[in-house]
Design an enzyme around this catalytic site. Structure first.
Site, short mmCIF file in Angstrom:
data_model
loop_
_atom_site.label_atom_id
_atom_site.label_comp_id
_atom_site.label_asym_id
_atom_site.label_seq_id
_atom_site.Cartn_x
_atom_site.Cartn_y
_atom_site.Cartn_z
N LYS A 80 0.89 -1.56 0.13
CA LYS A 80 -0.09 -0.03 0.16
C LYS A 80 0.72 1.17 -0.52
CE LYS A 80 -1.36 1.57 3.48
NZ LYS A 80 -1.58 2.88 5.00
N SER A 81 1.99 1.65 1.16
CA SER A 81 2.41 2.55 1.03
C SER A 81 3.68 2.65 -0.59
CB SER A 81 3.90 2.37 1.74
OG SER A 81 3.14 2.60 3.43
N SER A 92 4.88 9.79 10.08
CA SER A 92 5.80 10.08 9.39
C SER A 92 5.62 10.25 7.89
CB SER A 92 7.46 8.77 9.16
OG SER A 92 6.71 8.12 8.23
N GLN A 93 3.58 10.08 7.50
CA GLN A 93 3.29 11.13 6.30
C GLN A 93 3.62 12.72 6.33
OE1 GLN A 93 -0.15 8.93 6.24
NE2 GLN A 93 0.57 6.61 6.31
N ASP A 119 3.46 -1.01 12.27
CA ASP A 119 2.71 -1.12 12.14
C ASP A 119 2.41 -3.03 12.62
OD1 ASP A 119 1.09 0.44 10.61
OD2 ASP A 119 2.07 -0.37 9.19
N ARG A 149 -4.09 1.67 18.67
CA ARG A 149 -4.18 0.39 18.73
C ARG A 149 -3.35 -0.29 20.03
NH1 ARG A 149 -1.32 1.00 12.46
NH2 ARG A 149 -3.69 0.43 11.30
N ARG A 205 -5.59 -3.64 10.54
CA ARG A 205 -4.74 -4.57 11.35
C ARG A 205 -4.67 -5.45 12.64
NH1 ARG A 205 -0.97 -3.70 7.38
NH2 ARG A 205 -0.28 -2.01 6.42
#
Length: 440
Positions: A23-24, A172-173, A321, A352, A398
């Site tokens: 995906k990234s 970090s995106q 992740d 999470r 996830r």
């Protein structure tokens, strides 16, 4: 399908598995191809909720895109920094990459756009990126909460700014969004990180992909990135790696059930940070080998010939992740497993850390929430065929995929809302069903 009742493996798994594309990498490639000049061909593309919302957005913006799901290929006619539609309504769904990357692209382009997102994405962090974009002249009007979706982009003023300060502790995106869209800064730009986290693995992916499309930049130490002036991307044929994040769920199944699982085309030279998780499994006692066809993980065997996973302490900041995956595996390990460096995962698709603690406690497993992680104690799962336990997934793909691992070994595990996996791995539970049938 509202729920999926897990069925434990009846024998140790012996599988060769192929997982979708990353995906990234897919969403970075889609953006780079749009900003390149000329026709790019992307191969091995992931088709999921997150990538589809990105492609839909590009089509809404007027890009010519040829999509061939049968061969996992997408062709895009790039237009450089000239976005075809200067005004449009863009929906980014729950995709963090689409939300951050497209916002930076459209804000720096100088156009006028209406941006909206799912309720889940509207509650996720955006402020650090939006504040930097404002310092670069972008104008926003927030419809509900400040610095959150939905909002309007109302062009960009011409401002003099050669250095910005950015905190990526929450994602970090934010940094990747600025780096990828550096072509909109003809005079260049210096980005200085101010927080504690550098998220090196994901930023490395961004920089390597920029280079593959002809972009250039410099990194000064751990905390400063220089976007060089007069940058342009050129069209490319780009092959997207298999999703290592997805591969790790299957490697985890081998870790807790014994046997041997190979994920095709996954190798240790992958650019993806989650490749480090396989080394964690090795340290816990698993057998690991990188073959020509892909990495193989086998169940643990200690010196006495017993199959015992060893608990451990690990900082997972650069491959966070897989925090939920390790938490699920830790249930079956000898001794405690301590995960640190993942405070930021409280603000992803779900909280999470809280989700891990809540769902493991639901299964009767003792664990402790810490400021930047969690401690899991091995124990006996309190679930059975007669008394099943429903695992809540919080609309988080996830959580669903990781906690399914426990159900490959223990009876009585029911995964609620399994279709949330469409975000990154559409046929995950379908594949689990097929694999299980092969063991019968």
């Amino acid at each position: 399908m509202k729920q999926y009742r897990m069925k434990p493996f009846v024998t140790p798994p012996e599988f060769d598995v192929t997982v979708p594309g990353s995906k990234s990498i897919t969403n970075r490639a889609l953006l780079l191809a749009a900003l390149a000049e000329g026709r790019s061909v992307l191969k091995g593309v992931l088709f999921s909720d997150d990538s589809r919302v990105f492609m839909d957005a590009l089509q809404t913006l007027g890009y010519n895109i040829i999509i061939d799901e049968a061969v996992n290929e997408v062709t895009i006619d790039g237009r450089g920094t000239h976005i075809p539609e200067k005004k449009a309504d863009i929906y980014v769904g729950s995709a963090g990459t689409a939300a951050r990357f497209l916002t930076a692209m459209l804000a720096l382009s100088g156009g006028q756009y209406e941006m909206s997102a799912s309720e889940q994405m509207s509650s996720r962090p955006m402020r650090p990126l939006l504040e930097v974009l404002e310092s670069l002249g972008a104008k926003f009007v927030y419809k509900k909460e400040s610095y959150a979706f939905p909002f309007s982009i109302l062009g960009r003023e011409d401002v003099s700014c050669d250095k910005v300060y950015l905190n990526i502790d929450e994602s970090s995106q934010f940094l990747s969004a600025l780096l990828l869209n550096s072509v909109f800064c003809p005079d260049g730009l210096s980005v200085h990180l101010t927080g504690k986290r550098d998220a090196k693995a994901y930023v490395d992916i961004t920089m390597k992909m920029m280079k593959a499309f002809g972009g250039q930049m410099r990194q000064h130490g751990e905390h400063e990135y220089e976007l060089l002036p007069q940058q342009r991307y050129t069209a490319a044929e780009y092959v997207i790696e298999p999703d290592v994040s997805a591969a790790c769920y299957f490697y985890g199944m081998a870790a807790i059930n014994g046997g041997r699982i190979r994920v095709n085309h996954v190798h240790f030279d992958s650019t993806q940070g989650d490749i480090a998780f396989i080394r964690v499994l090795e340290l816990m006692g698993c057998q690991v080998k990188d073959t020509e066809q892909g990495i193989v993980v086998g169940g643990p065997v200690n010196k006495d010939g017993e199959k015992v996973l060893q608990g451990m302490e690990v900082n997972m900041s650069n491959f966070s992740d897989q925090t939920m995956t390790l938490a699920a595996i830790a249930v079956f390990a000898w001794g405690d497993t301590t995960i640190t460096g993942v405070e930021h995962i409280r603000r992803q698709e779900s909280n999470r850390i809280k989700g891990i603690v809540t769902e493991l406690n639901r299964l009767g497993i003792a664990c402790e929430e810490r400021e930047d992680g969690v401690v899991i104690h091995s124990g006996k799962v309190r679930a059975s065929r007669e008394h099943p336990v429903e695992i809540q997934t919080y609309e988080d793909h996830r959580m669903a995929m990781a906690f399914a691992l426990i159900g490959t070994r223990e009876e009585g595990i029911v995964i609620d809302n399994p279709l949330c996996c469409r975000k990154t791995f559409e046929n995950y539970f379908e594949l689990l069903t097929k694999l299980n049938l092969r063991l019968e």
